[in-house]
Design a protein around this motif. Structure first.
Motif, PDB file in Angstrom:
ATOM      1  N   HIS A 280       0.817  -1.207   0.000  1.00 13.07           N
ATOM      2  CA  HIS A 280       0.000   0.000   0.000  1.00 13.07           C
ATOM      3  C   HIS A 280       0.856   1.263   0.000  1.00 13.07           C
ATOM      4  CE1 HIS A 280      -2.279   3.259   2.034  1.00 13.07           C
ATOM      5  NE2 HIS A 280      -3.219   2.874   1.182  1.00 13.07           N
ATOM      6  N   LYS A 281       1.951   1.260   0.752  1.00 13.13           N
ATOM      7  CA  LYS A 281       2.793   2.454   0.824  1.00 13.13           C
ATOM      8  C   LYS A 281       3.445   2.781  -0.512  1.00 13.13           C
ATOM      9  CE  LYS A 281       6.487  -0.475   2.655  1.00 13.13           C
ATOM     10  NZ  LYS A 281       7.263  -0.809   3.873  1.00 13.13           N
ATOM     11  N   CYS A 282       3.529   1.759  -1.386  1.00 15.27           N
ATOM     12  CA  CYS A 282       4.168   1.983  -2.687  1.00 15.27           C
ATOM     13  C   CYS A 282       3.194   2.502  -3.742  1.00 15.27           C
ATOM     14  CB  CYS A 282       4.809   0.695  -3.196  1.00 15.27           C
ATOM     15  SG  CYS A 282       6.100   0.042  -2.119  1.00 15.27           S
ATOM     16  N   VAL A 283       1.910   2.397  -3.481  1.00 11.94           N
ATOM     17  CA  VAL A 283       0.934   2.905  -4.448  1.00 11.94           C
ATOM     18  C   VAL A 283       0.156   4.093  -3.900  1.00 11.94           C
ATOM     19  CG1 VAL A 283       0.686   0.668  -5.579  1.00 11.94           C
ATOM     20  CG2 VAL A 283      -0.827   1.252  -3.694  1.00 11.94           C
ATOM     21  N   ALA A 284       0.157   4.262  -2.566  1.00  9.87           N
ATOM     22  CA  ALA A 284      -0.582   5.367  -1.971  1.00  9.87           C
ATOM     23  C   ALA A 284       0.290   6.571  -1.684  1.00  9.87           C
ATOM     24  CB  ALA A 284      -1.247   4.910  -0.672  1.00  9.87           C
ATOM     25  N   ALA A 285       1.606   6.386  -1.649  1.00 11.65           N
ATOM     26  CA  ALA A 285       2.489   7.510  -1.349  1.00 11.65           C
ATOM     27  C   ALA A 285       2.444   8.526  -2.477  1.00 11.65           C
ATOM     28  CB  ALA A 285       3.919   7.000  -1.170  1.00 11.65           C
ATOM     29  N   PRO A 286       2.413   9.826  -2.151  1.00 12.69           N
ATOM     30  CA  PRO A 286       2.469  10.835  -3.214  1.00 12.69           C
ATOM     31  C   PRO A 286       3.808  10.771  -3.931  1.00 12.69           C
ATOM     32  CG  PRO A 286       2.748  11.849  -1.066  1.00 12.69           C
ATOM     33  CD  PRO A 286       2.355  10.416  -0.814  1.00 12.69           C
ATOM     34  N   GLU A 287       3.780  11.153  -5.171  1.00 10.75           N
ATOM     35  CA  GLU A 287       5.009  11.110  -5.959  1.00 10.75           C
ATOM     36  C   GLU A 287       6.020  12.094  -5.386  1.00 10.75           C
ATOM     37  OE1 GLU A 287       6.530  11.529 -10.589  1.00 10.75           O
ATOM     38  OE2 GLU A 287       4.428  11.825 -10.061  1.00 10.75           O
ATOM     39  N   ALA A 288       7.218  11.587  -5.061  1.00 12.43           N
ATOM     40  CA  ALA A 288       8.257  12.432  -4.477  1.00 12.43           C
ATOM     41  C   ALA A 288       8.881  13.318  -5.547  1.00 12.43           C
ATOM     42  CB  ALA A 288       9.338  11.553  -3.831  1.00 12.43           C
TER      43      ALA A 288
ATOM     44  N   LEU B 111      -5.977   6.362  -2.027  1.00 12.54           N
ATOM     45  CA  LEU B 111      -6.309   4.985  -1.685  1.00 12.54           C
ATOM     46  C   LEU B 111      -6.330   4.796  -0.175  1.00 12.54           C
ATOM     47  CD1 LEU B 111      -4.149   3.016  -4.240  1.00 12.54           C
ATOM     48  CD2 LEU B 111      -6.615   3.267  -4.250  1.00 12.54           C
ATOM     49  N   PRO B 112      -7.394   4.218   0.368  1.00  9.98           N
ATOM     50  CA  PRO B 112      -7.416   3.948   1.811  1.00  9.98           C
ATOM     51  C   PRO B 112      -6.469   2.796   2.152  1.00  9.98           C
ATOM     52  CG  PRO B 112      -9.349   3.007   0.759  1.00  9.98           C
ATOM     53  CD  PRO B 112      -8.624   3.790  -0.307  1.00  9.98           C
ATOM     54  N   ALA B 113      -5.902   2.840   3.339  1.00 11.70           N
ATOM     55  CA  ALA B 113      -4.985   1.784   3.767  1.00 11.70           C
ATOM     56  C   ALA B 113      -5.766   0.530   4.123  1.00 11.70           C
ATOM     57  CB  ALA B 113      -4.171   2.255   4.964  1.00 11.70           C
ATOM     58  N   PRO B 114      -5.294  -0.636   3.689  1.00 10.94           N
ATOM     59  CA  PRO B 114      -5.953  -1.886   4.097  1.00 10.94           C
ATOM     60  C   PRO B 114      -5.687  -2.141   5.573  1.00 10.94           C
ATOM     61  CG  PRO B 114      -3.958  -2.361   2.867  1.00 10.94           C
ATOM     62  CD  PRO B 114      -4.138  -0.880   2.812  1.00 10.94           C
ATOM     63  N   PRO B 115      -6.508  -2.931   6.229  1.00  9.72           N
ATOM     64  CA  PRO B 115      -6.292  -3.212   7.654  1.00  9.72           C
ATOM     65  C   PRO B 115      -4.992  -3.983   7.872  1.00  9.72           C
ATOM     66  CG  PRO B 115      -7.995  -4.637   6.747  1.00  9.72           C
ATOM     67  CD  PRO B 115      -7.684  -3.619   5.687  1.00  9.72           C
ATOM     68  N   ARG B 116      -4.351  -3.725   8.996  1.00  8.80           N
ATOM     69  CA  ARG B 116      -3.130  -4.442   9.331  1.00  8.80           C
ATOM     70  C   ARG B 116      -3.458  -5.924   9.555  1.00  8.80           C
ATOM     71  NH1 ARG B 116       1.752  -2.643  11.551  1.00  8.80           N
ATOM     72  NH2 ARG B 116       2.988  -4.293  12.534  1.00  8.80           N
ATOM     73  N   PRO B 117      -2.720  -6.812   8.933  1.00  7.83           N
ATOM     74  CA  PRO B 117      -3.023  -8.245   9.096  1.00  7.83           C
ATOM     75  C   PRO B 117      -2.780  -8.688  10.533  1.00  7.83           C
ATOM     76  CG  PRO B 117      -0.975  -7.939   7.889  1.00  7.83           C
ATOM     77  CD  PRO B 117      -1.603  -6.592   8.003  1.00  7.83           C
ATOM     78  N   LEU B 118      -3.650  -9.511  11.029  1.00  6.97           N
ATOM     79  CA  LEU B 118      -3.515 -10.023  12.384  1.00  6.97           C
ATOM     80  C   LEU B 118      -2.402 -11.060  12.435  1.00  6.97           C
ATOM     81  CD1 LEU B 118      -7.275 -10.496  13.343  1.00  6.97           C
ATOM     82  CD2 LEU B 118      -5.732  -8.648  14.064  1.00  6.97           C
ATOM     83  N   PRO B 119      -1.574 -11.034  13.457  1.00  4.30           N
ATOM     84  CA  PRO B 119      -0.538 -12.067  13.575  1.00  4.30           C
ATOM     85  C   PRO B 119      -1.164 -13.409  13.897  1.00  4.30           C
ATOM     86  CG  PRO B 119      -0.593 -10.731  15.554  1.00  4.30           C
ATOM     87  CD  PRO B 119      -1.535 -10.078  14.573  1.00  4.30           C
TER      88      PRO B 119
END
Length: 466
Positions: free
Chosen positions: A8-16, A283-291
């Motif tokens: 998600h951080k690779c597609v939701a981050a604004p272009e630097a 894009l909204p962040a997906p939920p953190r996966p449960l361990p």
């Protein structure tokens, strides 16, 4: 789900964008989020190419780092995910297997490259399946695979959100298309724990019935491990294929990861064709996966998985009290080493080696264990070489003067391959009268000796206590 969470951080981050005073976007690159990928494998992942240890004159000399598939994967992912800084690190050992990787996950995987990995990719099929025909039965390999999955999915670390992927490959093709069934060893557990699998066999067979064999053997020149002129006509490169196969590997893995990133952009599963219409920054962040819960039931019998536990992370740090890694670290400081030498008998494969008359035992190699490292309720992990070399023999390992409680390690097998094997021994099984009589704050000693029966050589690679 884990893969999409990490991507998600690779597609939701604004272009630097570079700011004032930045040369060629260097400041912009420094602000990008990092995607840390760790590839775990054995000799192929290391980059050994166009060579097979059973062919005269075709022994592997040195790896070709610039053409190995993790290096190509890093470049492909960087192109596919320009909003991230992609870093692919490699954790390998020649002849390593899932069972050895799982037992040392905290020390050899979880912190490789300087931080917790976002994605761990395993490429251990070949060594695993050769191990089945040599020493470990299929259930033993599966138990090691289940332990590795559970560790990656946070069984011991509630903050873990690592995504795990498995690359399925095999070098001995049946020459009848995609009928090879080698993947069954890993498939049952991958399905149970929902681990994504990338299959070289099925990927290469997609267009031609004999695609698996053609693509594995394509471009196998006589230039073993020279890293030059390797993609030339030739077929004798098993089990270490040439650059062509490494390129196919990288493309298959990069496509699998990129498809998940594209689907995440679209906000729905499986959509890969069009660019996102609303822009990646929204894009909204997906939920953190449960361990994985600590008490989650195992698929295999629990006792099979438990007996493979080596040292593991505890409270955020690795908990081995003594680590003597002769392959990756130094030779240590033995208290005695008569008849033993620490050196590389093959490139990149250092260890303590005892060679001599097959009819007589070697001297004793011993290492001190100070009181601070001593845990009477702990476990000892021993890694040693097993090989088809007719010189390979057996050794015994004991604690203090309790030779009657020694465990025997067999360095020989019939399969024409050389791989690391592992023994995990509870300290209570080694601690006899001498050990039990020692004061609480006393130092102890671990001793290894090649025995007379069986062969003239034995190689020790690791001692770890926790």
């Amino acid at each position: 789900d884990r893969l999409r969470y990490q991507l998600h951080k690779c597609v939701a981050a604004p272009e630097a964008r570079p700011g004032p005073g930045c040369a060629r976007g260097t400041c912009a690159a420094a602000t990008k989020p990092q995607l840390r990928v760790v590839v775990v494998g054995c000799s192929m992942t290391q980059g050994f190419m166009n060579c097979g240890t059973t062919l005269p004159g075709r022994q592997c000399a040195q790896p070709c780092y610039s053409k190995r598939w993790p290096k190509l994967l890093e470049a492909s992912l960087q192109r596919a995910l320009p909003r991230c800084r992609v870093m692919v690190a490699v954790s390998t050992s020649r002849g390593g297997r899932t069972v050895t990787t799982a037992s040392r996950y905290a020390t050899r995987v979880a912190r490789v490259g300087g931080g917790a990995p976002a994605i761990v990719i395993t490429d251990l099929t070949i060594c695993d399946l050769r191990g089945i025909s040599s020493s470990l039965d299929r259930a033993g390999v599966e138990a090691g695979w289940e332990l590795l999955i559970r560790k990656a999915y946070g069984h011991y670390d509630p903050n873990a959100s690592t995504a795990l992927m498995h690359v399925e490959a095999w070098d001995r093709f049946p020459m009848r298309g995609c009928a090879n069934r080698s993947g069954e060893t890993h498939f049952r557990l991958a399905r149970h724990y929902r681990v994504p699998v990338v299959s070289f066999m099925l990927g290469a067979c997609a267009m031609h019935a004999d695609g698996d064999a053609r693509h594995w053997r394509g471009g196998c020149s006589p230039n073993a491990s020279t890293c030059q002129s390797q993609d030339e006509p030739g077929l004798q490169c098993e089990p270490h294929p040439g650059p062509h196969t490494h390129a196919v590997y990288a493309l298959l893995v990069a496509e699998a990861i990129s498809r998940e990133a594209a689907a995440l952009c679209r906000g729905r599963r499986g959509a890969v064709d069009d660019a996102p219409s609303s822009g990646p920054a929204l894009l909204p962040a997906p939920p953190r996966p449960l361990p994985l819960a600590a008490d989650a039931p195992t698929l295999l019998p629990k006792e099979m998985v438990d007996k493979l536990h080596g040292c593991r992370a505890k409270h955020g740090v690795s908990n081995p009290t003594l680590t003597l890694d002769f392959v990756e670290g130094g030779c240590g400081a033995p208290a005695s080493s008569d008849g033993w030498r620490c050196f590389e008998d093959r490139p990149g494969k250092r260890g303590w080696i005892a060679e001599g008359d097959a009819g007589a035992p070697s001297g004793v190699l011993s290492f001190g264990v100070d009181a601070a490292a001593w845990r009477p309720t702990g476990r000892l992990t021993v890694t040693f070489l097993r090989s088809y070399d007719r010189r390979m023999g057996r050794a015994r390992l004991w604690l203090d003067a309790d030779e009657r409680a020694a465990v025997e390690l067999n360095g020989s097998w019939a399969r024409r391959t050389s791989q690391a094997d592992i023994a995990i021994v509870p300290i209570r099984d080694l601690c006899g009268p001498a050990c039990q009589a020692a004061p609480r704050d006393a130092a102890h000693r671990l001793s290894v000796q090649r025995i007379a029966a069986g062969g003239s050589k034995f190689k020790l690679q690791l001692l770890e206590l926790c």
